[in-house]
Scaffold this active site. Structure first.
Site, PDB file in Angstrom:
ATOM      1  N   ASP A 144       0.820  -1.202   0.000  1.00 64.09           N
ATOM      2  CA  ASP A 144       0.000   0.000   0.000  1.00 64.09           C
ATOM      3  C   ASP A 144       0.858   1.257   0.000  1.00 64.09           C
ATOM      4  OD1 ASP A 144      -2.253  -1.602   0.134  1.00 64.09           O
ATOM      5  OD2 ASP A 144      -2.415  -1.473   2.311  1.00 64.09           O
ATOM      6  N   TYR A 179       6.299 -10.046   6.917  1.00 63.04           N
ATOM      7  CA  TYR A 179       6.248  -8.611   7.116  1.00 63.04           C
ATOM      8  C   TYR A 179       6.763  -8.265   8.506  1.00 63.04           C
ATOM      9  CZ  TYR A 179       3.386  -7.491   2.979  1.00 63.04           C
ATOM     10  OH  TYR A 179       2.928  -7.298   1.711  1.00 63.04           O
TER      11      TYR A 179
END
EC number: 5.4.99.12
Length: 269
Positions: free
Chosen positions: A55, A111
């Site tokens: 994003d 992540y």
């Protein structure tokens, strides 16, 4: 020949990794560099594919991309980096099978979220994180995309403290849109005492309980690693890594100075 690259970037200032019209994106910069160097004619004819998307504002240490090219001698990090902004850099490459798709071939992704941890009970966060392990319906932890399944498998969650910062590493078979950032929000709610573990367990049962969560800020999130079932013979580019370190030394000095400046802008109570 098909070539794979490892790409790293600072996502600040970009509208995500996936190309979009009229805004700066990671793929947009990569496409521009590859076409200007005539490594590819265009993304479609080169069968360009990426291991995933991030994003706006999210960073990456290891986004894997792949494309077909006749200019194999130019499809190396130090050449490609000459056309990329300093916030984006390639640092490893490898010849790869003609049918390699970095997204479909991946078996897991990792992540890392970094946040200030001073206001949270880390033992609560660690305990709550164990509830997320395994296969669950994460519909309450994502932005839904049509009829796409929201069932995912979280393989590992590691929470550790580094000074005043808390680092949360999450590895899963794949992730949904905003999933990591919403998980971080949920864990901080438990860590602050605003919610309890019973609530978190309930959030994993979207068929009987629904609640929206605001995603944690994008600037704390980094895509760390794409994991494949078979090892890839990556050739790291020492020059590109050294140049990135030099750029980031200047970047870190600037931000440390800015943090001190900000600290002096507001009068103490």
């Amino acid at each position: 020949m098909r070539v794979a690259l490892k790409i790293a970037y600072v996502g600040t200032g970009f509208h995500g990794s996936q190309i979009q019209p009229n805004v700066a994106t990671i793929e947009g910069e990569i496409f521009r560099a590859l076409t200007e160097l005539e490594i590819i004619k265009d993304p479609k004819s080169a069968n360009f594919t990426s291991a995933g998307r991030t994003d706006a504002g999210v960073h990456a240490r290891e986004l894997v991309i792949a494309f077909d090219t006749d200019k194999v001698n130019l499809a190396i990090p130090r050449v490609i980096n000459s056309k990329l902004p300093s916030a984006i850099w390639a640092w490893a490459h490898s010849p790869i099978a003609d049918d390699f798709d970095p997204r479909r071939a991946a078996i897991a992704r990792k992540y890392r979220y970094i946040m200030s941890g001073e206001q949270y009970d880390i033992s609560r966060i660690r305990s709550a994180s164990k509830i997320l392990l395994g296969t669950h319906d994460f519909a309450n932890f994502c932005v839904k995309e049509g009829e796409k399944s929201t069932v995912r498998t979280i393989e590992k969650v590691d929470v550790r403290v580094s000074g005043t910062l808390t680092k949360i590493d999450i590895q899963a078979n794949s992730f949904l849109w905003n999933m990591v950032r919403k998980i971080v929000t949920a864990l901080t709610l438990v860590g602050s005492g605003a919610r309890d573990e019973a609530w978190l367990q309930q959030m994993l049962e979207p068929e009987v309980y629904e609640e929206g969560l605001e995603p944690a800020p994008a600037y704390g999130l980094t895509l760390m690693e794409i994991i494949y079932p078979e090892p890839i013979d990556w050739q790291e580019d020492a020059y590109s890594i050294r140049k990135a370190n030099e750029n980031f030394h200047e970047y870190m000095i600037r931000h440390r100075v800015m943090a001190e400046v900000m600290d002096h802008l507001v009068p103490r109570e």
